[in-house]
Each structure stands twice: as C-alpha cells, then as structure tokens.
Scaffold this active site. Structure first.
Site, short mmCIF file in Angstrom:
data_model
loop_
_atom_site.label_atom_id
_atom_site.label_comp_id
_atom_site.label_asym_id
_atom_site.label_seq_id
_atom_site.Cartn_x
_atom_site.Cartn_y
_atom_site.Cartn_z
N GLY A 49 -0.36 1.62 -2.48
CA GLY A 49 0.75 2.56 -2.38
C GLY A 49 0.36 3.91 -1.78
N GLY B 65 3.00 -4.86 -1.56
CA GLY B 65 3.94 -4.09 -2.38
C GLY B 65 5.02 -3.47 -1.52
N GLY B 66 4.88 -2.20 -1.22
CA GLY B 66 5.91 -1.43 -0.51
C GLY B 66 6.49 -2.12 0.72
N GLU C 45 -1.75 -1.57 -11.85
CA GLU C 45 -0.75 -0.73 -12.55
C GLU C 45 -0.61 -1.17 -14.01
OE1 GLU C 45 2.29 -1.22 -9.59
OE2 GLU C 45 1.05 -0.05 -8.22
N SER D 273 -1.58 -1.45 0.67
CA SER D 273 -1.00 -0.88 1.89
C SER D 273 -1.04 -1.82 3.10
CB SER D 273 -1.67 0.46 2.23
OG SER D 273 -1.44 1.40 1.20
N ASN E 95 4.99 -8.35 -4.01
CA ASN E 95 5.04 -7.78 -5.36
C ASN E 95 6.08 -6.65 -5.32
OD1 ASN E 95 4.64 -6.56 -7.80
ND2 ASN E 95 2.59 -5.78 -7.33
N HIS F 47 -2.55 -6.77 -12.64
CA HIS F 47 -2.36 -5.79 -11.58
C HIS F 47 -2.89 -4.42 -12.03
CE1 HIS F 47 -0.42 -3.04 -8.80
NE2 HIS F 47 -0.38 -4.07 -7.97
N LYS G 217 7.32 -5.02 -7.74
CA LYS G 217 7.16 -4.00 -8.79
C LYS G 217 8.52 -3.71 -9.43
CE LYS G 217 3.13 -2.44 -6.30
NZ LYS G 217 2.18 -1.40 -5.98
N GLU H 234 -7.73 -5.84 -4.82
CA GLU H 234 -6.85 -4.71 -4.56
C GLU H 234 -7.58 -3.40 -4.91
OE1 GLU H 234 -2.51 -5.88 -4.32
OE2 GLU H 234 -2.88 -5.34 -6.39
#
Ligand code: PGA
Length: 250
Positions: A174, A235-236, A98, A214, A10, A96, A12, A168
């Site tokens: 994050g 993600g990251g 967010e 994470s 993802n 999601h 983002k 999640e």
C-alpha cells in the site's frame, strides 16, 4: 519445474455486495478464456455470497481474507473454514501483515489456521514478509526463515498443492514502493530453501511462492515473468476491473 501462477485479489475492507457484483460484471469479460494463470478474488466476508453464483463455473475463484481454526463455537467475529466453503470459497488468505500488525496474529496462530484450512480442503495463501526496520537492520532473511519455518510447522509436503506462500515485504504494501524483481527473487529463494527443510526438496520445488506489495499493471510483467515468482497478491490495484485484468494478463 513449471508452476501455474496464481493472481489473487485482496480487497481488504473495500466493496459492499453491490460494488462486488459491479466489479465482477466488468471483470469477467476482460479475463474470459484466460487459463494461463489461476485467478482468485478475496472480498470482505459479507460480499462473498454476492459472488458465489456469478463466479461459479468461471475461470475466477473465490476466497476469504482470513478464517478461524475451530469448527464452530463462541468466537465472536470469526468465521470457520466450513463457512467459507459453504459460500463457494476455494481459497483463503492467512497471516496477512495487516492481521499481524493490527489484530495480534502470530506465527503460531497462522500455523493453526493453515492446519485447519488444509484439513477442510481450502487452498491457503500464507503471507510472510519483513518490516522496513528489519530490512534496514539486515535481518530480512532471518525473519523470512523464522516466519516460514513456523508457518509450516507440522505441515506435510504431500499437501503442497493446497497452499502457497506470499512474500509480502511490509514496506511495499500500500505504499507504492514495489520490491524490485531482484529483491523479490532473492527473498523467494530464501523461502524455498527454508520450505525444503519442512516439506522436502520435491515438495519445495512444487510450492508456489507469490509476491505481494504495490503490484500494478505497470510493474506486473517485470515481476511475473521471473521464473521464481509464482504469482501475485494484489491489494489496491485489484479494486478496479481493468487494472486487475491488466495484471492478470501481464
Ligand atoms: P497492495 O497490497 O497491492 O495494495 O500493496 C497488497 C497486499 O496487502 O496483499
């Protein structure tokens, strides 16, 4: 019951088309021939077409990060399932945290999106998860049951191959704080039990439940080797080709 794991990136609001191309140039050789797990990359909308040809006929799929349920119309800022399909997407992330936190998504809008994605033939990754205050208040399982029940309202078990649920925990997204495998496994069991109410026992056994929050190369193996964890939404750590490849190859 063996379920093929899905590792989804993802991105983002990261990566222009040029940066997306550069990523894929580095990533594809690293995962060449990897068929144990399904791999999907979800770039921002504008960067999807840059990858359509590059990922065509590879072991890496393409997905959107959201979609609207209407087919077309005066909905400024939205894209439809057919639009995602037209640029080679096979997958879409829905609900999601967010989107829920910053853009007003609710359990109900997530359900409408899921119905539309299924009707269009996209494979959905439906995100649910508790916030820190809910975990601390001891109501995590209630939150997961409610989100799962509402997301799956009106969805038939015969479609179970075409959607996954991503657990999640919002406090892990994050933040560098990963859920322990035990926390994730416990949550997945709650979700699978609730899914059985909506989908029936057989379909619930086939449902893939991903973990997200994470995930890093250093913790991927501990999480992904759990039978109850059917993949990850990253993600990251998916923004760098080496890092995402290391996670995929956990
Ligand atoms: P993270 O994000 O891996 O950066 O925590 C996961 C997600 O939001 O899907």
């Amino acid at each position: 019951m063996s379920r093929k794991k899905l590792l989804a990136a993802n991105w983002k609001m990261y990566k222009t088309p040029q940066q997306a191309e550069a990523f894929v140039g580095g990533f594809l050789p690293l995962v060449h021939g990897h068929t144990r797990d399904e791999i999907v990359i979800c770039p921002p909308y504008v960067s999807i077409p840059a990858l359509t040809e590059l990922l065509c006929d590879t072991n890496v799929g393409l997905g959107g990060q959201n979609m609207y349920w209407e087919k077309e119309g005066a909905y400024t800022g939205e894209v439809s399932a057919a639009m995602l399909l037209s640029v080679g997407c096979t997958h879409v992330i829905l609900g999601h945290s967010e989107r829920r936190q910053y853009f007003g998504e609710t359990d109900e809008t997530v359900n409408r999106r899921l119905q539309a994605a299924l009707a269009a033939g996209l494979t959905s990754i439906v995100c649910i998860g508790e916030v820190l205050e809910e975990r601390e208040a001891g109501i995590t399982n209630d939150v997961l049951r409610r989100q799962c029940e509402n997301a799956l309202r009106g969805i038939s078990g015969e479609h179970v191959a075409k959607f996954t649920i991503a657990y999640e925990p919002v406090w892990a997204i994050g933040t560098g704080k990963t859920a322990t495998p035990e926390i994730a496994v416990d949550a997945h069991r709650v979700i699978r039990k609730q899914a059985a109410v909506a989908l029936g026992d057989d379909a619930a056994q086939k449902l893939r439940i991903l973990y997200g929050g994470s995930i890093k190369p250093e913790n991927a193996k501990a999480l992904m080797s759990q039978e109850e964890i059917d993949g990850g939404l990253v993600g990251g750590a998916s923004l760098d080709p080496k890092s995402f490849a290391a996670i995929v190859k956990w």
